[in-house]
Structure formats: C-alpha cells, structure tokens
Motif scaffolding. Structure first.
Motif, PDB file in Angstrom:
ATOM      1  N   ALA A   1      -2.509  10.176  -6.180  1.00  0.00           N
ATOM      2  CA  ALA A   1      -3.699   9.321  -6.207  1.00  0.00           C
ATOM      3  C   ALA A   1      -3.433   7.982  -5.513  1.00  0.00           C
ATOM      4  O   ALA A   1      -4.278   7.466  -4.776  1.00  0.00           O
ATOM      5  CB  ALA A   1      -4.150   9.088  -7.645  1.00  0.00           C
ATOM      6  N   GLY A   2      -2.244   7.405  -5.720  1.00  0.00           N
ATOM      7  CA  GLY A   2      -1.895   6.140  -5.069  1.00  0.00           C
ATOM      8  C   GLY A   2      -1.812   6.272  -3.560  1.00  0.00           C
ATOM      9  O   GLY A   2      -2.288   5.409  -2.822  1.00  0.00           O
ATOM     10  N   LEU A   3      -1.209   7.368  -3.086  1.00  0.00           N
ATOM     11  CA  LEU A   3      -1.141   7.584  -1.645  1.00  0.00           C
ATOM     12  C   LEU A   3      -2.529   7.797  -1.058  1.00  0.00           C
ATOM     13  O   LEU A   3      -2.852   7.287   0.017  1.00  0.00           O
ATOM     14  CB  LEU A   3      -0.238   8.780  -1.329  1.00  0.00           C
ATOM     15  N   LEU A   4      -3.364   8.540  -1.778  1.00  0.00           N
ATOM     16  CA  LEU A   4      -4.729   8.783  -1.317  1.00  0.00           C
ATOM     17  C   LEU A   4      -5.537   7.482  -1.295  1.00  0.00           C
ATOM     18  O   LEU A   4      -6.267   7.214  -0.338  1.00  0.00           O
ATOM     19  CB  LEU A   4      -5.410   9.819  -2.206  1.00  0.00           C
TER      20      LEU A   4
ATOM     21  N   LEU B   1       0.821  -1.215   0.000  1.00  0.00           N
ATOM     22  CA  LEU B   1       0.000   0.000   0.000  1.00  0.00           C
ATOM     23  C   LEU B   1       0.855   1.265   0.000  1.00  0.00           C
ATOM     24  O   LEU B   1       0.497   2.263  -0.627  1.00  0.00           O
ATOM     25  CB  LEU B   1      -0.936   0.024   1.209  1.00  0.00           C
ATOM     26  N   ALA B   2       1.976   1.235   0.702  1.00  0.00           N
ATOM     27  CA  ALA B   2       2.787   2.447   0.838  1.00  0.00           C
ATOM     28  C   ALA B   2       3.743   2.673  -0.330  1.00  0.00           C
ATOM     29  O   ALA B   2       4.046   3.819  -0.653  1.00  0.00           O
ATOM     30  CB  ALA B   2       3.586   2.394   2.136  1.00  0.00           C
ATOM     31  N   TYR B   3       4.206   1.609  -0.975  1.00  0.00           N
ATOM     32  CA  TYR B   3       5.222   1.759  -2.006  1.00  0.00           C
ATOM     33  C   TYR B   3       4.771   1.307  -3.395  1.00  0.00           C
ATOM     34  O   TYR B   3       4.967   2.021  -4.376  1.00  0.00           O
ATOM     35  CB  TYR B   3       6.497   0.996  -1.612  1.00  0.00           C
ATOM     36  N   LEU B   4       4.202   0.115  -3.492  1.00  0.00           N
ATOM     37  CA  LEU B   4       3.867  -0.415  -4.804  1.00  0.00           C
ATOM     38  C   LEU B   4       2.701   0.326  -5.450  1.00  0.00           C
ATOM     39  O   LEU B   4       2.771   0.700  -6.621  1.00  0.00           O
ATOM     40  CB  LEU B   4       3.573  -1.909  -4.730  1.00  0.00           C
ATOM     41  N   LEU B   5       1.632   0.572  -4.694  1.00  0.00           N
ATOM     42  CA  LEU B   5       0.468   1.247  -5.255  1.00  0.00           C
ATOM     43  C   LEU B   5       0.810   2.641  -5.790  1.00  0.00           C
ATOM     44  O   LEU B   5       0.480   2.949  -6.941  1.00  0.00           O
ATOM     45  CB  LEU B   5      -0.665   1.300  -4.227  1.00  0.00           C
ATOM     46  N   PRO B   6       1.499   3.508  -5.031  1.00  0.00           N
ATOM     47  CA  PRO B   6       1.863   4.811  -5.592  1.00  0.00           C
ATOM     48  C   PRO B   6       2.799   4.715  -6.800  1.00  0.00           C
ATOM     49  O   PRO B   6       2.689   5.500  -7.743  1.00  0.00           O
ATOM     50  CB  PRO B   6       2.538   5.546  -4.433  1.00  0.00           C
ATOM     51  N   SER B   7       3.702   3.727  -6.796  1.00  0.00           N
ATOM     52  CA  SER B   7       4.620   3.566  -7.936  1.00  0.00           C
ATOM     53  C   SER B   7       3.871   3.167  -9.196  1.00  0.00           C
ATOM     54  O   SER B   7       4.120   3.705 -10.280  1.00  0.00           O
ATOM     55  CB  SER B   7       5.678   2.507  -7.613  1.00  0.00           C
ATOM     56  N   VAL B   8       2.952   2.221  -9.062  1.00  0.00           N
ATOM     57  CA  VAL B   8       2.166   1.783 -10.218  1.00  0.00           C
ATOM     58  C   VAL B   8       1.293   2.926 -10.728  1.00  0.00           C
ATOM     59  O   VAL B   8       1.174   3.151 -11.934  1.00  0.00           O
ATOM     60  CB  VAL B   8       1.316   0.538  -9.857  1.00  0.00           C
ATOM     61  N   MET B   9       0.706   3.678  -9.794  1.00  0.00           N
ATOM     62  CA  MET B   9      -0.127   4.817 -10.194  1.00  0.00           C
ATOM     63  C   MET B   9       0.708   5.913 -10.866  1.00  0.00           C
ATOM     64  O   MET B   9       0.231   6.591 -11.770  1.00  0.00           O
ATOM     65  CB  MET B   9      -0.880   5.371  -8.981  1.00  0.00           C
ATOM     66  N   ALA B  10       1.961   6.097 -10.433  1.00  0.00           N
ATOM     67  CA  ALA B  10       2.839   7.071 -11.076  1.00  0.00           C
ATOM     68  C   ALA B  10       3.110   6.670 -12.521  1.00  0.00           C
ATOM     69  O   ALA B  10       3.063   7.502 -13.435  1.00  0.00           O
ATOM     70  CB  ALA B  10       4.148   7.198 -10.309  1.00  0.00           C
ATOM     71  N   LEU B  11       3.394   5.382 -12.742  1.00  0.00           N
ATOM     72  CA  LEU B  11       3.619   4.910 -14.113  1.00  0.00           C
ATOM     73  C   LEU B  11       2.364   5.054 -14.958  1.00  0.00           C
ATOM     74  O   LEU B  11       2.426   5.449 -16.130  1.00  0.00           O
ATOM     75  CB  LEU B  11       4.093   3.454 -14.095  1.00  0.00           C
ATOM     76  N   ALA B  12       1.225   4.749 -14.362  1.00  0.00           N
ATOM     77  CA  ALA B  12      -0.034   4.882 -15.089  1.00  0.00           C
ATOM     78  C   ALA B  12      -0.304   6.344 -15.436  1.00  0.00           C
ATOM     79  O   ALA B  12      -0.713   6.658 -16.561  1.00  0.00           O
ATOM     80  CB  ALA B  12      -1.184   4.312 -14.266  1.00  0.00           C
TER      81      ALA B  12
END
Length: 145
Positions: A116-119, A80-91
């Motif tokens: 958006a990923g952090l939120l 939740l803290a690292y992978l989700l924001p990274s994937v959302m950044a690439l998207a």
C-alpha cells in the motif's frame, strides 16, 4: 545541489537516455582500498540502467551531461520510497495484531502495508526534477556545481 556525470546513450526530441558514468561515488577517496563501501560499489557497479531525462541541448550518443537535483527533491524521493512503505508496514502489522490474527497475520499485514505504501507513493505522480546540462556549461557561465 547533488551533481553527477552521465553519458548519453540515445537522444530524441528533448528526451535523452543517459547512464551513470563508470566511476564510483567514492572513486577519489584516499582510503578506498580498506573501505567496505568501495567494495560494495564495485560489486553492484554492473547493475547500471539507463534513465530518461529531459535535455533541451542538442546532444548525441556518447556526450557527457552534468545531472543535478536539489536536496529537497532527493529528500522527498527518499521519504516516498522508503519512509512511507516502512510506516505503512508497521501500521499494517499493528492493525493485524490488534484484530488478534497472530504472527502470520502480522506478517501479512506488514506485507500489505508495504504494498500500500509503494502504491501510494506511485499514485502521487511526483517525479524529481533533474536538470541536465552539457558538462562544460558550468565553466562557460562561471558557476560551479
């Protein structure tokens, strides 16, 4: 289980403020004098902040607690803290590039994706379960951490 020791700062109605012990994670390592990670630990060790945990035992300021968390909770927190924001950044960067907004648009899309990923991670409302016990309770039960 991932286990660490923490010192009680304040306790009130089952909620306890604790801060990590002063020893670093690799304090027992025989090669800490030549290890770069040990140097980083010394550099950042002043940034310790107290966290609130639920503890049913009656504790007072200065007591030591054993905090433990399951590996699954640690993995989920990392995702939740690292992978989700990274994937959302690439998207976000990919969407901006697909619309032809150029490099500046891709950077803004990536920044928006991280936000958006952090939120999204925050809005899940998930909190890892941390078990807090008096440090000597393991020996009284015959268990090891």
């Amino acid at each position: 289980m991932i286990v660490t020791t923490a010192r009680v700062v304040a306790a009130d109605n089952g909620r306890t403020m604790v801060e990590p012990s002063n020893e670093s994670g690799c304090g027992g390592c025989k090669s800490r004098s030549v290890c770069g990670v040990s140097g980083l630990g010394k550099y950042f060790s002043g940034n310790r902040k107290a966290i609130e945990v639920q503890c049913d035992a009656s504790v007072t300021a200065g007591d030591e607690l054993q905090l433990s968390m399951s590996e699954g909770d640690m993995l989920k927190a990392g995702l939740l803290a690292y992978l989700l924001p990274s994937v959302m950044a690439l998207a976000g960067a990919g969407i901006a590039s697909a619309y032809g907004w150029g490099d500046a648009g891709a950077v803004l899309g990536a920044a928006g994706g991280v936000a958006a990923g952090l939120l999204m991670g925050r809005l899940t409302g998930w909190v890892p379960h941390i078990l807090a016990q008096r440090k000597n309770e393991y020996s009284s039960k015959g268990e090891t951490p």
